[in-house]
Design an enzyme around this catalytic site. Structure first.
Site: not given
Length: 291
Positions: A11, A30, A61, A101, A124, A128
């Site tokens: 996205q 990609d 994700t 976050d 996750y 990250k």
């Protein structure tokens, strides 16, 4: 200037492609042609394309699935960024990397700043964070942008999920005790393009739209705004529930709002409130559907 977009089908990657500034040359990569986990492939593409900047919008994700597929999450979120950083460091290419976050544990009650201690709760967030560290250790000309609750009219995200459920069901339940800041991919993309104007922007920055909300209040706003622009034609019941009532494999931070004041100042960008951004996104989606 030439930009190489990694994760061009996602996205954010799609939004970057559609919003590129005039005169910006772009290489969109990609899977399957580009595999961020393969250092040979990464090196080959960078040396072949010779970009001025690499924008890494790719990530694994799937927060819950990461708990079971830790090796895949680590390969994409940690090893992949390291591969990019190694080549960027060797060639002098600027690297802009998108993080999350979820590097924070959510025990705070005020927005997390870029230098706040990291303590991710799940695989996750851990992978990250490892990706962030790998980038900072292997390349100097890097900008890491942490963002939160990303959505757009493309791909899979909370807003599109809510719209789909609201069109099919008479009621839905949404967690009300997790708090953060929604981010429209278009405002994040604009921030990335703006960052390219200033070579001095380095290190870790935070980006989200202004304001703080819960997933429940976000869902309520989605319904109200979608009704207002004609994407929905009926109201359904939205029930607030607790995290304990909606157990998931991965723990999520209960509070993950990001402090973005330094970003807004250094990037010279006036932020918009998340609800204003949501309304713009839904109107665009409605116009795309009717055109």
């Amino acid at each position: 200037m030439k930009a190489m977009i990694i994760g061009a089908k996602g996205q954010l990657g799609t939004t970057l492609m559609k919003s590129r500034p005039p005169g910006m040359e772009m290489t969109a990569l990609d899977l399957p042609e580009f595999d961020i986990t393969d250092p040979v492939s990464v090196e080959k593409w960078v040396h072949s394309e010779k970009p001025d900047v690499i924008i890494n919008a790719s990530a694994y994700t799937a927060v819950d699935r990461s708990e079971e597929e830790a090796e895949i999450a680590s390969a994409v979120n940690a090893a992949g960024p390291k591969n990019l950083a190694l080549v960027a460091g060797q060639t002098g290419v600027r690297l802009i990397h998108i993080s999350t976050d979820y590097v924070f544990d959510g025990t705070g009650c005020t927005p997390y700043m870029a230098d706040s201690p990291c303590s991710p709760l799940g695989v996750y967030g851990q992978t990250k964070r490892q990706g962030e560290l790998a980038i900072m250790e292997n390349a100097d000309d890097t900008l890491i942008l942490r963002t939160s609750w990303l959505y757009s009219q493309y791909g899979n995200n909370f807003v599109l999920t809510m719209l789909r459920l609201m069109a099919k069901r008479d009621r839905i339940s949404v967690v009300a005790d997790q708090v953060g800041s929604p981010t429209w991919a278009s405002t994040l993309a604009a921030a990335i393009w703006k960052a390219l104007e200033n070579k001095d922007l380095k290190g870790i920055y935070h980006w989200s739209d202004a304001g703080i909300t819960s997933w429940y209040d976000f869902a309520v706003a989605i319904q109200e705004e979608a009704l207002g622009c004609g994407l929905l034609d009926r109201t359904i019941h939205i029930l607030p529930i607790t995290t304990a009532e909606f157990p998931t494999r991965a723990r999520r931070p209960s509070y993950s709002a990001l402090g973005c004041w330094r970003t807004w100042k250094d990037f010279e960008i006036q932020p918009v409130h998340w609800r204003v951004a949501l309304r713009k996104m839904l109107v665009e989606k409605k116009n795309d559907h009717t055109s």
